[in-house]
Motif scaffolding. Structure first.
Motif, PDB file in Angstrom:
ATOM      1  N   LEU A 183     -12.204  -4.258  -9.377  1.00  0.00           N
ATOM      2  CA  LEU A 183     -11.127  -4.915 -10.117  1.00  0.00           C
ATOM      3  C   LEU A 183     -10.863  -6.322  -9.571  1.00  0.00           C
ATOM      4  CD1 LEU A 183      -8.606  -1.959 -10.538  1.00  0.00           C
ATOM      5  CD2 LEU A 183     -10.117  -2.925 -12.268  1.00  0.00           C
ATOM      6  N   LEU A 184     -10.918  -6.484  -8.250  1.00  0.00           N
ATOM      7  CA  LEU A 184     -10.716  -7.801  -7.655  1.00  0.00           C
ATOM      8  C   LEU A 184     -11.811  -8.774  -8.097  1.00  0.00           C
ATOM      9  CD1 LEU A 184      -9.612  -6.982  -3.990  1.00  0.00           C
ATOM     10  CD2 LEU A 184      -8.203  -7.795  -5.871  1.00  0.00           C
ATOM     11  N   LEU A 185     -13.045  -8.282  -8.163  1.00  0.00           N
ATOM     12  CA  LEU A 185     -14.147  -9.146  -8.588  1.00  0.00           C
ATOM     13  C   LEU A 185     -13.971  -9.594 -10.038  1.00  0.00           C
ATOM     14  CD1 LEU A 185     -17.146  -7.272  -6.940  1.00  0.00           C
ATOM     15  CD2 LEU A 185     -16.089  -9.413  -6.193  1.00  0.00           C
ATOM     16  N   ILE A 186     -13.462  -8.703 -10.876  1.00  0.00           N
ATOM     17  CA  ILE A 186     -13.182  -9.090 -12.270  1.00  0.00           C
ATOM     18  C   ILE A 186     -12.186 -10.243 -12.297  1.00  0.00           C
ATOM     19  CG2 ILE A 186     -12.106  -8.349 -14.431  1.00  0.00           C
ATOM     20  CD1 ILE A 186     -13.247  -5.588 -13.990  1.00  0.00           C
ATOM     21  N   ILE A 187     -11.156 -10.149 -11.471  1.00  0.00           N
ATOM     22  CA  ILE A 187     -10.149 -11.210 -11.420  1.00  0.00           C
ATOM     23  C   ILE A 187     -10.785 -12.523 -10.969  1.00  0.00           C
ATOM     24  CG2 ILE A 187      -8.018 -11.957 -10.294  1.00  0.00           C
ATOM     25  CD1 ILE A 187      -7.248  -8.987 -10.090  1.00  0.00           C
ATOM     26  N   PHE A 188     -11.646 -12.458  -9.927  1.00  0.00           N
ATOM     27  CA  PHE A 188     -12.293 -13.676  -9.430  1.00  0.00           C
ATOM     28  C   PHE A 188     -13.178 -14.329 -10.494  1.00  0.00           C
ATOM     29  CE2 PHE A 188     -12.241 -11.722  -4.912  1.00  0.00           C
ATOM     30  CZ  PHE A 188     -10.925 -12.117  -4.753  1.00  0.00           C
ATOM     31  N   LEU A 189     -13.765 -13.516 -11.368  1.00  0.00           N
ATOM     32  CA  LEU A 189     -14.693 -14.039 -12.367  1.00  0.00           C
ATOM     33  C   LEU A 189     -13.992 -14.619 -13.600  1.00  0.00           C
ATOM     34  CD1 LEU A 189     -17.464 -11.276 -12.230  1.00  0.00           C
ATOM     35  CD2 LEU A 189     -17.722 -13.677 -11.571  1.00  0.00           C
ATOM     36  N   CYS A 190     -12.725 -14.288 -13.779  1.00  0.00           N
ATOM     37  CA  CYS A 190     -12.007 -14.733 -14.975  1.00  0.00           C
ATOM     38  C   CYS A 190     -11.446 -16.139 -14.777  1.00  0.00           C
ATOM     39  CB  CYS A 190     -10.880 -13.767 -15.316  1.00  0.00           C
ATOM     40  SG  CYS A 190     -11.480 -12.157 -15.868  1.00  0.00           S
ATOM     41  N   ALA A 191     -11.749 -17.016 -15.734  1.00  0.00           N
ATOM     42  CA  ALA A 191     -11.310 -18.407 -15.631  1.00  0.00           C
ATOM     43  C   ALA A 191      -9.875 -18.604 -16.114  1.00  0.00           C
ATOM     44  CB  ALA A 191     -12.254 -19.304 -16.430  1.00  0.00           C
ATOM     45  N   ASN A 192      -9.376 -17.687 -16.952  1.00  0.00           N
ATOM     46  CA  ASN A 192      -8.025 -17.843 -17.494  1.00  0.00           C
ATOM     47  C   ASN A 192      -7.461 -16.467 -17.841  1.00  0.00           C
ATOM     48  OD1 ASN A 192      -9.046 -17.206 -20.250  1.00  0.00           O
ATOM     49  ND2 ASN A 192     -10.012 -19.233 -20.044  1.00  0.00           N
ATOM     50  N   LEU A 193      -6.184 -16.441 -18.207  1.00  0.00           N
ATOM     51  CA  LEU A 193      -5.511 -15.181 -18.498  1.00  0.00           C
ATOM     52  C   LEU A 193      -6.073 -14.492 -19.733  1.00  0.00           C
ATOM     53  CD1 LEU A 193      -1.765 -16.059 -17.754  1.00  0.00           C
ATOM     54  CD2 LEU A 193      -3.289 -14.591 -16.416  1.00  0.00           C
ATOM     55  N   LYS A 194      -6.505 -15.283 -20.709  1.00  0.00           N
ATOM     56  CA  LYS A 194      -7.059 -14.694 -21.927  1.00  0.00           C
ATOM     57  C   LYS A 194      -8.331 -13.900 -21.613  1.00  0.00           C
ATOM     58  CE  LYS A 194      -8.826 -15.901 -26.530  1.00  0.00           C
ATOM     59  NZ  LYS A 194      -9.140 -17.015 -27.465  1.00  0.00           N
ATOM     60  N   THR A 195      -9.220 -14.513 -20.822  1.00  0.00           N
ATOM     61  CA  THR A 195     -10.449 -13.821 -20.433  1.00  0.00           C
ATOM     62  C   THR A 195     -10.126 -12.593 -19.593  1.00  0.00           C
ATOM     63  OG1 THR A 195     -11.617 -15.937 -20.402  1.00  0.00           O
ATOM     64  CG2 THR A 195     -12.681 -14.091 -19.315  1.00  0.00           C
ATOM     65  N   LEU A 196      -9.144 -12.720 -18.699  1.00  0.00           N
ATOM     66  CA  LEU A 196      -8.742 -11.594 -17.861  1.00  0.00           C
ATOM     67  C   LEU A 196      -8.240 -10.440 -18.718  1.00  0.00           C
ATOM     68  CD1 LEU A 196      -8.207 -10.355 -15.089  1.00  0.00           C
ATOM     69  CD2 LEU A 196      -5.990 -11.513 -15.074  1.00  0.00           C
ATOM     70  N   PHE A 197      -7.448 -10.755 -19.734  1.00  0.00           N
ATOM     71  CA  PHE A 197      -6.918  -9.713 -20.619  1.00  0.00           C
ATOM     72  C   PHE A 197      -8.057  -8.955 -21.308  1.00  0.00           C
ATOM     73  CE2 PHE A 197      -5.795  -8.504 -24.978  1.00  0.00           C
ATOM     74  CZ  PHE A 197      -4.798  -7.571 -24.730  1.00  0.00           C
ATOM     75  N   PHE A 198      -9.036  -9.699 -21.844  1.00  0.00           N
ATOM     76  CA  PHE A 198     -10.147  -9.044 -22.537  1.00  0.00           C
ATOM     77  C   PHE A 198     -11.047  -8.282 -21.562  1.00  0.00           C
ATOM     78  CE2 PHE A 198      -9.223 -12.220 -25.923  1.00  0.00           C
ATOM     79  CZ  PHE A 198      -9.048 -11.317 -26.970  1.00  0.00           C
ATOM     80  N   ALA A 199     -11.199  -8.807 -20.339  1.00  0.00           N
ATOM     81  CA  ALA A 199     -12.020  -8.120 -19.340  1.00  0.00           C
ATOM     82  C   ALA A 199     -11.372  -6.797 -18.934  1.00  0.00           C
ATOM     83  CB  ALA A 199     -12.223  -9.006 -18.122  1.00  0.00           C
ATOM     84  N   ILE A 200     -10.053  -6.835 -18.711  1.00  0.00           N
ATOM     85  CA  ILE A 200      -9.334  -5.606 -18.361  1.00  0.00           C
ATOM     86  C   ILE A 200      -9.420  -4.600 -19.506  1.00  0.00           C
ATOM     87  CG2 ILE A 200      -7.060  -4.627 -17.857  1.00  0.00           C
ATOM     88  CD1 ILE A 200      -6.341  -7.288 -16.525  1.00  0.00           C
ATOM     89  N   SER A 201      -9.262  -5.106 -20.725  1.00  0.00           N
ATOM     90  CA  SER A 201      -9.348  -4.228 -21.895  1.00  0.00           C
ATOM     91  C   SER A 201     -10.740  -3.609 -22.008  1.00  0.00           C
ATOM     92  CB  SER A 201      -9.021  -5.016 -23.173  1.00  0.00           C
ATOM     93  OG  SER A 201      -7.726  -5.563 -23.116  1.00  0.00           O
ATOM     94  N   GLY A 202     -11.777  -4.408 -21.721  1.00  0.00           N
ATOM     95  CA  GLY A 202     -13.145  -3.896 -21.769  1.00  0.00           C
ATOM     96  C   GLY A 202     -13.380  -2.815 -20.736  1.00  0.00           C
ATOM     97  N   PHE A 203     -12.874  -3.042 -19.518  1.00  0.00           N
ATOM     98  CA  PHE A 203     -13.018  -2.043 -18.457  1.00  0.00           C
ATOM     99  C   PHE A 203     -12.285  -0.758 -18.837  1.00  0.00           C
ATOM    100  CE2 PHE A 203     -11.762  -0.087 -14.397  1.00  0.00           C
ATOM    101  CZ  PHE A 203     -13.005   0.016 -13.782  1.00  0.00           C
ATOM    102  N   THR A 204     -11.068  -0.917 -19.369  1.00  0.00           N
ATOM    103  CA  THR A 204     -10.278   0.245 -19.793  1.00  0.00           C
ATOM    104  C   THR A 204     -10.986   1.015 -20.908  1.00  0.00           C
ATOM    105  OG1 THR A 204      -8.202  -0.841 -19.195  1.00  0.00           O
ATOM    106  CG2 THR A 204      -8.075   0.987 -20.762  1.00  0.00           C
ATOM    107  N   LEU A 205     -11.497   0.278 -21.888  1.00  0.00           N
ATOM    108  CA  LEU A 205     -12.217   0.909 -22.997  1.00  0.00           C
ATOM    109  C   LEU A 205     -13.428   1.682 -22.497  1.00  0.00           C
ATOM    110  CD1 LEU A 205     -12.695   1.244 -26.075  1.00  0.00           C
ATOM    111  CD2 LEU A 205     -14.012  -0.896 -25.987  1.00  0.00           C
ATOM    112  N   GLY A 206     -14.189   1.061 -21.592  1.00  0.00           N
ATOM    113  CA  GLY A 206     -15.399   1.705 -21.077  1.00  0.00           C
ATOM    114  C   GLY A 206     -15.106   2.967 -20.300  1.00  0.00           C
ATOM    115  N   HIS A 207     -14.172   2.885 -19.344  1.00  0.00           N
ATOM    116  CA  HIS A 207     -13.942   4.087 -18.526  1.00  0.00           C
ATOM    117  C   HIS A 207     -13.180   5.170 -19.289  1.00  0.00           C
ATOM    118  CE1 HIS A 207      -9.679   4.060 -17.417  1.00  0.00           C
ATOM    119  NE2 HIS A 207      -9.732   2.804 -17.083  1.00  0.00           N
ATOM    120  N   SER A 208     -12.361   4.784 -20.265  1.00  0.00           N
ATOM    121  CA  SER A 208     -11.674   5.790 -21.075  1.00  0.00           C
ATOM    122  C   SER A 208     -12.672   6.580 -21.919  1.00  0.00           C
ATOM    123  CB  SER A 208     -10.628   5.138 -21.978  1.00  0.00           C
ATOM    124  OG  SER A 208      -9.636   4.481 -21.225  1.00  0.00           O
ATOM    125  N   ALA A 209     -13.643   5.859 -22.519  1.00  0.00           N
ATOM    126  CA  ALA A 209     -14.648   6.511 -23.366  1.00  0.00           C
ATOM    127  C   ALA A 209     -15.492   7.493 -22.566  1.00  0.00           C
ATOM    128  CB  ALA A 209     -15.538   5.455 -24.020  1.00  0.00           C
TER     129      ALA A 209
END
Length: 395
Positions: A183-209
């Motif tokens: 999760l920390l690495l995802i934060i480091f890779l995100c350039a802005n809050l919008k990208t962070l939001f979609f990255a978190i959503s993608g991670f959530t979608l993947g692990h939920s499925a």
């Protein structure tokens, strides 16, 4: 300047690549079976725990691995019963504890102290059956170690309830250093809050499925291979962060490909059947890192978080796959567990956001950049340790 950056990167990675205490989900699975034998009431107890988890925790707490029977002795006890036959079995990936107790009553009270001296966050998931009759499953935690067996009115703190699984999911993500590192690495890779939001959503979608699919039996996976792939996901993202911070991602990906090829060839010599698994991981890693280097787009990160989220979800599923979940409550329990994970993730992101805000407020940009680099380098070393450690458990 490039040579200086390379040397600095190498020294940091070397410094932080020590044997960091790796997270292992500390859970055991216990079966309690009662039956009348003549004038006696016999309780058969069977407990299993991952061999890798147990061995690591024994070592970290100063216990000798070759003295397992001494460790297990008297960890499960009762004033209403006496132990008759303690047995420890090696079952491949698991160590199994077997014991029979002769009891003076049919609702005996037991003290369950197994594994809690190694890890206070340990959880035991217990099923119970008496003369063919199933009783409610329950959870044993460090706060609830005294239990009454075959009691239909088992304490609410022990039942497989929505709130208990919500708490279980929350504690699971917070105690999982591997998931927190990713999760920390995802934060480091995100350039802005919008990208962070979609990255978190993608991670959530993947692990939920994958969590729901795996527990429902739609996907069957190897727990040990999933654990290796979780370490691999952390390795890939740490290399991506380090490469982008030093503007040398292309070189890092090339070096890593060579190192991975040597590893795969070594595995092929001794274990040819397993080499294809590592070969595919290496090719995936190289292709993604080259794509990230040559095609700058937030879609890359969103895509990889969905894929790696799916892999991490299989790891989450392994935490509850071996528990007997009542069919009528399964969806409710799975939803509670997943919700607990999400709350834990939000907490992690919130704490980190406050830390970043603190650095920005006091204009400590250089310190922030150094901290990012140092943390990522340590995570790189940690991921290498995970892959090597978990590969030995499999092979």
């Amino acid at each position: 300047m490039k040579l200086k950056n390379i040397l600095f990167s190498f020294l940091l990675i070397l410094f932080f690549s020590g044997n960091i205490l790796s997270h292992q989900k500390s859970q055991s699975y216990t079966s309690w079976k009662g039956e009348v034998a003549g004038t006696d009431f016999i309780v058969s107890v069977s407990t299993k725990i991952s061999k890798g988890v147990l061995f690591n925790q024994l070592q970290n707490n100063g216990y000798r691995i070759d003295q397992l029977e001494n460790y297990f002795k008297n960890k499960i006890s009762s004033e209403d019963c006496f132990s008759q036959n303690l047995l420890i079995q090696d079952q491949g990936d698991f160590v199994k504890y077997l014991n029979k107790f002769v009891c003076s009553e049919e609702q005996p009270r037991f003290n369950f102290n197994l594994f809690f001296d190694l890890n206070l966050t340990h959880l035991d998931f217990s099923s119970q059956e008496k003369a063919g009759q199933l009783f409610p499953d329950f959870i044993i935690s460090s706060d609830n170690r005294q239990i009454y067996i075959f009691d239909e009115n088992q304490s609410a703190e022990l039942n497989l309830s929505f709130l208990n699984f919500l708490s279980f999911g929350f504690k699971h993500i917070l105690s999982g250093l591997d998931h927190i590192a990713f999760l920390l690495l995802i934060i480091f890779l995100c350039a802005n809050l919008k990208t962070l939001f979609f990255a978190i959503s993608g991670f959530t979608l993947g692990h939920s499925a994958s969590l729901f699919s795996s527990v429902q039996g739609l996907i069957v996976s190897s727990t040990n291979l999933v654990e290796i792939m979780i370490g691999f996901s952390i390795l890939v993202c740490s290399i991506e962060v380090l490469g982008k911070k030093t503007a040398q991602l292309g070189m890092f990906s090339n070096l890593l490909l060579v190192a991975w090829a040597i590893l795969t060839f070594s595995i092929y010599i001794f274990l040819p059947k397993q080499s294809l698994f590592f070969l595919s991981l290496g090719l995936m890693m190289f292709c993604y890192l080259r794509l990230s280097d040559n095609y700058q787009s937030s879609l890359n990160l969103i895509f990889i978080t969905i894929i790696f989220g799916f892999i991490h979800g299989l790891g989450f599923a392994g935490a509850i796959n071996e528990i007997f979940l009542p069919k009528e409550d399964m969806l409710k329990i799975l939803f509670a567990f997943n919700l607990g994970i999400e709350i834990g993730q939000i907490l992690i992101f919130g704490i980190f956001a406050l830390f970043v805000y603190f650095l920005e407020f006091y204009k400590l940009a250089k310190l922030r950049n150094f901290a990012t680099f140092a943390i990522t380098a340590s995570i790189f070393g940690y991921s290498l340790n995970l892959i090597i450690e978990r590969s030995f458990l499999v092979f």
